[in-house]
Design an enzyme around this catalytic site. Structure first.
Site, PDB file in Angstrom:
ATOM      1  N   HIS A  92       5.750 -12.252  64.082  1.00  0.00           N
ATOM      2  CA  HIS A  92       6.873 -11.403  64.017  1.00  0.00           C
ATOM      3  C   HIS A  92       7.109 -10.719  64.836  1.00  0.00           C
ATOM      4  O   HIS A  92       6.902  -9.269  65.095  1.00  0.00           O
ATOM      5  CB  HIS A  92       6.568 -10.876  62.600  1.00  0.00           C
ATOM      6  CG  HIS A  92       6.907 -11.472  61.233  1.00  0.00           C
ATOM      7  ND1 HIS A  92       5.612 -12.218  60.721  1.00  0.00           N
ATOM      8  CD2 HIS A  92       7.752 -11.787  60.495  1.00  0.00           C
ATOM      9  CE1 HIS A  92       6.028 -13.047  59.439  1.00  0.00           C
ATOM     10  NE2 HIS A  92       7.345 -12.693  59.492  1.00  0.00           N
ATOM     11  N   TRP A 127      12.956  -7.755  62.130  1.00  0.00           N
ATOM     12  CA  TRP A 127      14.028  -7.890  61.182  1.00  0.00           C
ATOM     13  C   TRP A 127      15.274  -7.119  61.499  1.00  0.00           C
ATOM     14  O   TRP A 127      16.296  -6.807  60.669  1.00  0.00           O
ATOM     15  CB  TRP A 127      13.516  -7.185  59.804  1.00  0.00           C
ATOM     16  CG  TRP A 127      12.675  -7.967  58.984  1.00  0.00           C
ATOM     17  CD1 TRP A 127      12.870  -8.934  58.051  1.00  0.00           C
ATOM     18  CD2 TRP A 127      11.105  -8.026  59.218  1.00  0.00           C
ATOM     19  NE1 TRP A 127      11.527  -9.377  57.658  1.00  0.00           N
ATOM     20  CE2 TRP A 127      10.580  -8.839  58.402  1.00  0.00           C
ATOM     21  CE3 TRP A 127      10.300  -7.400  60.233  1.00  0.00           C
ATOM     22  CZ2 TRP A 127       9.150  -9.258  58.267  1.00  0.00           C
ATOM     23  CZ3 TRP A 127       8.918  -7.713  60.176  1.00  0.00           C
ATOM     24  CH2 TRP A 127       8.175  -8.500  59.042  1.00  0.00           C
ATOM     25  N   GLU A 138      11.679 -19.405  59.672  1.00  0.00           N
ATOM     26  CA  GLU A 138      12.822 -19.121  58.519  1.00  0.00           C
ATOM     27  C   GLU A 138      14.090 -18.716  59.105  1.00  0.00           C
ATOM     28  O   GLU A 138      14.923 -17.819  58.713  1.00  0.00           O
ATOM     29  CB  GLU A 138      12.214 -17.846  57.767  1.00  0.00           C
ATOM     30  CG  GLU A 138      11.077 -17.967  56.858  1.00  0.00           C
ATOM     31  CD  GLU A 138      10.236 -16.760  56.305  1.00  0.00           C
ATOM     32  OE1 GLU A 138      11.034 -15.677  56.285  1.00  0.00           O
ATOM     33  OE2 GLU A 138       9.382 -17.168  55.563  1.00  0.00           O
ATOM     34  N   TRP A 148      17.613 -12.891  57.959  1.00  0.00           N
ATOM     35  CA  TRP A 148      16.954 -11.651  58.161  1.00  0.00           C
ATOM     36  C   TRP A 148      16.281 -11.309  59.588  1.00  0.00           C
ATOM     37  O   TRP A 148      15.799 -10.215  59.765  1.00  0.00           O
ATOM     38  CB  TRP A 148      15.887 -11.469  56.929  1.00  0.00           C
ATOM     39  CG  TRP A 148      14.932 -12.644  56.771  1.00  0.00           C
ATOM     40  CD1 TRP A 148      13.908 -12.944  57.348  1.00  0.00           C
ATOM     41  CD2 TRP A 148      15.407 -13.665  55.688  1.00  0.00           C
ATOM     42  NE1 TRP A 148      13.265 -14.298  56.638  1.00  0.00           N
ATOM     43  CE2 TRP A 148      14.313 -14.818  55.917  1.00  0.00           C
ATOM     44  CE3 TRP A 148      16.575 -13.858  54.853  1.00  0.00           C
ATOM     45  CZ2 TRP A 148      14.321 -15.864  55.042  1.00  0.00           C
ATOM     46  CZ3 TRP A 148      16.571 -14.927  53.989  1.00  0.00           C
ATOM     47  CH2 TRP A 148      15.449 -15.933  54.148  1.00  0.00           C
ATOM     48  N   TYR A 165       9.668 -19.183  48.763  1.00  0.00           N
ATOM     49  CA  TYR A 165       9.377 -18.364  47.663  1.00  0.00           C
ATOM     50  C   TYR A 165       9.827 -18.464  46.239  1.00  0.00           C
ATOM     51  O   TYR A 165      11.005 -18.700  46.310  1.00  0.00           O
ATOM     52  CB  TYR A 165       9.524 -16.702  48.248  1.00  0.00           C
ATOM     53  CG  TYR A 165       8.484 -16.501  49.368  1.00  0.00           C
ATOM     54  CD1 TYR A 165       7.080 -15.786  49.246  1.00  0.00           C
ATOM     55  CD2 TYR A 165       8.870 -16.810  50.824  1.00  0.00           C
ATOM     56  CE1 TYR A 165       6.328 -15.560  50.093  1.00  0.00           C
ATOM     57  CE2 TYR A 165       7.715 -16.303  51.661  1.00  0.00           C
ATOM     58  CZ  TYR A 165       6.380 -15.693  51.373  1.00  0.00           C
ATOM     59  OH  TYR A 165       5.554 -15.647  52.463  1.00  0.00           O
ATOM     60  N   GLU A 210       4.797 -21.402  53.823  1.00  0.00           N
ATOM     61  CA  GLU A 210       4.745 -20.128  53.431  1.00  0.00           C
ATOM     62  C   GLU A 210       5.230 -20.305  52.143  1.00  0.00           C
ATOM     63  O   GLU A 210       6.408 -20.694  51.863  1.00  0.00           O
ATOM     64  CB  GLU A 210       5.539 -19.211  54.334  1.00  0.00           C
ATOM     65  CG  GLU A 210       4.829 -17.840  54.735  1.00  0.00           C
ATOM     66  CD  GLU A 210       5.756 -16.948  55.592  1.00  0.00           C
ATOM     67  OE1 GLU A 210       5.919 -17.201  56.790  1.00  0.00           O
ATOM     68  OE2 GLU A 210       6.418 -15.904  54.618  1.00  0.00           O
ATOM     69  N   TRP A 265       1.234 -16.046  50.945  1.00  0.00           N
ATOM     70  CA  TRP A 265       1.381 -14.976  51.872  1.00  0.00           C
ATOM     71  C   TRP A 265       0.223 -13.907  51.562  1.00  0.00           C
ATOM     72  O   TRP A 265      -0.437 -14.355  50.451  1.00  0.00           O
ATOM     73  CB  TRP A 265       2.777 -14.469  51.786  1.00  0.00           C
ATOM     74  CG  TRP A 265       3.131 -13.656  53.130  1.00  0.00           C
ATOM     75  CD1 TRP A 265       3.394 -12.352  53.043  1.00  0.00           C
ATOM     76  CD2 TRP A 265       3.094 -13.978  54.386  1.00  0.00           C
ATOM     77  NE1 TRP A 265       3.625 -12.024  54.208  1.00  0.00           N
ATOM     78  CE2 TRP A 265       3.696 -13.078  55.022  1.00  0.00           C
ATOM     79  CE3 TRP A 265       2.627 -15.522  55.106  1.00  0.00           C
ATOM     80  CZ2 TRP A 265       3.611 -13.002  56.639  1.00  0.00           C
ATOM     81  CZ3 TRP A 265       2.849 -15.328  56.435  1.00  0.00           C
ATOM     82  CH2 TRP A 265       3.130 -14.285  57.171  1.00  0.00           C
ATOM     83  N   ARG A 266       0.139 -12.901  52.199  1.00  0.00           N
ATOM     84  CA  ARG A 266      -0.863 -11.878  52.324  1.00  0.00           C
ATOM     85  C   ARG A 266      -1.155 -11.148  50.959  1.00  0.00           C
ATOM     86  O   ARG A 266      -0.069 -11.009  50.337  1.00  0.00           O
ATOM     87  CB  ARG A 266      -0.601 -11.146  53.430  1.00  0.00           C
ATOM     88  CG  ARG A 266       0.532 -10.367  53.333  1.00  0.00           C
ATOM     89  CD  ARG A 266       1.112  -9.635  54.788  1.00  0.00           C
ATOM     90  NE  ARG A 266       1.953  -8.190  54.544  1.00  0.00           N
ATOM     91  CZ  ARG A 266       1.172  -7.134  54.559  1.00  0.00           C
ATOM     92  NH1 ARG A 266      -0.063  -6.957  54.786  1.00  0.00           N
ATOM     93  NH2 ARG A 266       2.006  -6.128  54.346  1.00  0.00           N
ATOM     94  N   HIS A 281       2.094  -6.372  46.223  1.00  0.00           N
ATOM     95  CA  HIS A 281       2.609  -7.330  47.162  1.00  0.00           C
ATOM     96  C   HIS A 281       1.315  -8.175  47.617  1.00  0.00           C
ATOM     97  O   HIS A 281       0.542  -7.993  48.451  1.00  0.00           O
ATOM     98  CB  HIS A 281       2.878  -6.522  48.580  1.00  0.00           C
ATOM     99  CG  HIS A 281       3.630  -7.551  49.391  1.00  0.00           C
ATOM    100  ND1 HIS A 281       4.900  -8.169  49.477  1.00  0.00           N
ATOM    101  CD2 HIS A 281       3.302  -7.731  50.812  1.00  0.00           C
ATOM    102  CE1 HIS A 281       4.817  -8.998  50.538  1.00  0.00           C
ATOM    103  NE2 HIS A 281       3.798  -8.588  51.421  1.00  0.00           N
TER     104      HIS A 281
HETATM  105  C1  BMA Z   1       6.360  -9.668  54.998  1.00  0.00           C
HETATM  106  C2  BMA Z   1       5.636  -8.565  54.193  1.00  0.00           C
HETATM  107  C3  BMA Z   1       5.368  -7.717  55.354  1.00  0.00           C
HETATM  108  C4  BMA Z   1       4.697  -7.869  56.433  1.00  0.00           C
HETATM  109  C5  BMA Z   1       5.313  -9.098  57.228  1.00  0.00           C
HETATM  110  C6  BMA Z   1       4.602  -9.654  58.426  1.00  0.00           C
HETATM  111  O1  BMA Z   1       6.613 -10.840  54.284  1.00  0.00           O
HETATM  112  O2  BMA Z   1       4.376  -9.035  53.929  1.00  0.00           O
HETATM  113  O3  BMA Z   1       4.793  -6.591  54.562  1.00  0.00           O
HETATM  114  O4  BMA Z   1       4.561  -6.961  57.349  1.00  0.00           O
HETATM  115  O5  BMA Z   1       5.571 -10.096  56.149  1.00  0.00           O
HETATM  116  O6  BMA Z   1       3.501  -9.997  57.854  1.00  0.00           O
END
Ligand code: BMA
Length: 369
Positions: A125, A136, A187, A192, A257, A295, A326-327, A333
């Protein structure tokens, strides 16, 4: 007679090599990288699906930086078989990536994953090279970083930082490079990111991709497997609109997603997944590539049976090398369960499916041999 037998055995031994003959786009890729790709092809061919989680070893819900900890491991007693990481902010020489992981720690996590016999995949990113804003920030940028553009040199210096990091990922006494799945500019069918739809043309995107890959190779990166991963798309043509070409992509990915906004969103998501992977499967067949669900997730996994009744339903009919959620970034989140989380029992059930691979089963697959 003996010679004949030896010959037959030899041919039989070679058979899998012929079946899985698609090689990496990087003809100079290290042996380990090539073997990983071959083994991923074999696993996908057998309809096995590996499970991935972004930033799994670095933090989770309510904790950060605890040696050996992972929300997936706390829930299942084993780790994912694919680990996602991000390089965002490496381009501006930050000591931490965009979600706060020290790059020095990131290197150790990748080594750890490799020693487990698992895979690491890197997204990036990266900031907007024109405005200096985030990934973004959709200020027009792609056309300005291509050859001849005003920020070309700057962008190339950013790619060189990725190359340096990639080449520093080494393991074992011989210091062999660790193979990585690299998934840049993902993506792009969404609007975005600065490299997304509307912010550059298809030709500019393709040029950006090729320029990046060419530069990485020129800097000696020979441990990358390249994944292309559009977000939602309407048709085969749409998926391929920005495709940089068979010589630049190893894995056909997809990011999508599950969002619970509409009442029918669950049925819609399952159907969408199934339709999209049908299209990608056709493309993969024609272009001789493998597929990954690069993802996905349902934020806070609020549906108790999401793993077996939503995710699995959408992907089970396809040969998908891995699926990555994802994280686990914040209390509202996160995409993988932790002990006693609403979907933990179903996650356990999903993990026990014979086609699904977490760290224990994947170790036996010896992906790098
Ligand atoms: C997005 C979110 C953000 C994060 C970004 C990069 O989907 O999870 O909080 O900074 O990914 O990992």
């Amino acid at each position: 007679m003996v010679i004949k037998k030896v010959l037959i055995l030899y041919v039989l031994a070679l058979l899998p090599t012929w079946i899985f003959s698609q090689t990496l786009v990087d003809k100079n890729a290290t042996k380990r990288t090539q073997r990983l790709y071959k083994n991923m092809q074999k696993m996908a061919h057998d309809s096995s699906v590996m499970f991935g989680h972004q930033d799994d070893l670095a933090y989770g819900v309510g904790w950060r930086n605890i040696n050996g900890k992972s929300d997936v491991h706390s829930t299942l007693g084993e780790y994912p078989s694919v680990f996602g990481w991000d390089l965002g902010h490496i381009e501006v020489d930050s000591t931490r990536e965009l979600d706060g992981i020290l790059f020095t720690d990131l290197r150790e996590y990748i080594k750890k994953a490799y020693k487990m016999g698992a895979i690491s995949t890197l997204s990036w990113h990266l900031n907007n090279p024109v405005s200096g804003g985030s990934a973004w920030d959709t200020t027009m940028a792609v056309k300005h970083i291509l050859k001849g553009g005003k920020e070309h040199e700057k962008f190339i210096s950013w790619v060189d930082k990725v190359a340096k990091f990639a080449l520093s990922l080494k393991s074992g006494i011989w210091g062999k490079k660790i193979p990585i799945i690299f998934r840049p500019f993902h993506e792009h069918t969404g609007k975005w990111f600065w490299w997304g739809d509307g912010n550059c043309t298809a030709d500019e995107y393709k040029a950006l991709w090729r320029m990046t890959v060419d530069r990485l190779r020129a800097r000696g990166v020979d441990n990358f497997i390249y994944a292309y991963s559009p977000d939602n798309f309407k048709s085969k043509e749409h998926y391929l609109d920005f495709y940089p070409g068979d010589d630049y992509v190893d894995i056909l990915g997809h990011d999508l997603y599950h969002r619970l906004q509409q009442p029918d969103s669950t049925e819609f998501f399952i159907k969408k997944l199934s339709n999209n992977f049908k299209i990608i499967s056709e493309i993969a067949e024609e272009h001789k590539k493998i597929i990954a669900f690069t993802e996905t997730g349902l934020e806070t996994v609020s549906m108790p049976n999401w793993w077996t009744e939503v995710l699995w339903q959408g992907i089970k009919d396809y040969k998908i090398a891995y699926v990555l959620v994802w994280r686990n970034g914040r209390p509202n989140h996160y995409y993988a369960p932790y002990p006693n989380q609403t979907s933990a029992a179903d996650f356990q059930k999903f993990s026990q499916h014979e086609r699904v691979y977490f760290s224990k089963k994947v170790k036996d697959k010896k992906l790098y041999r």
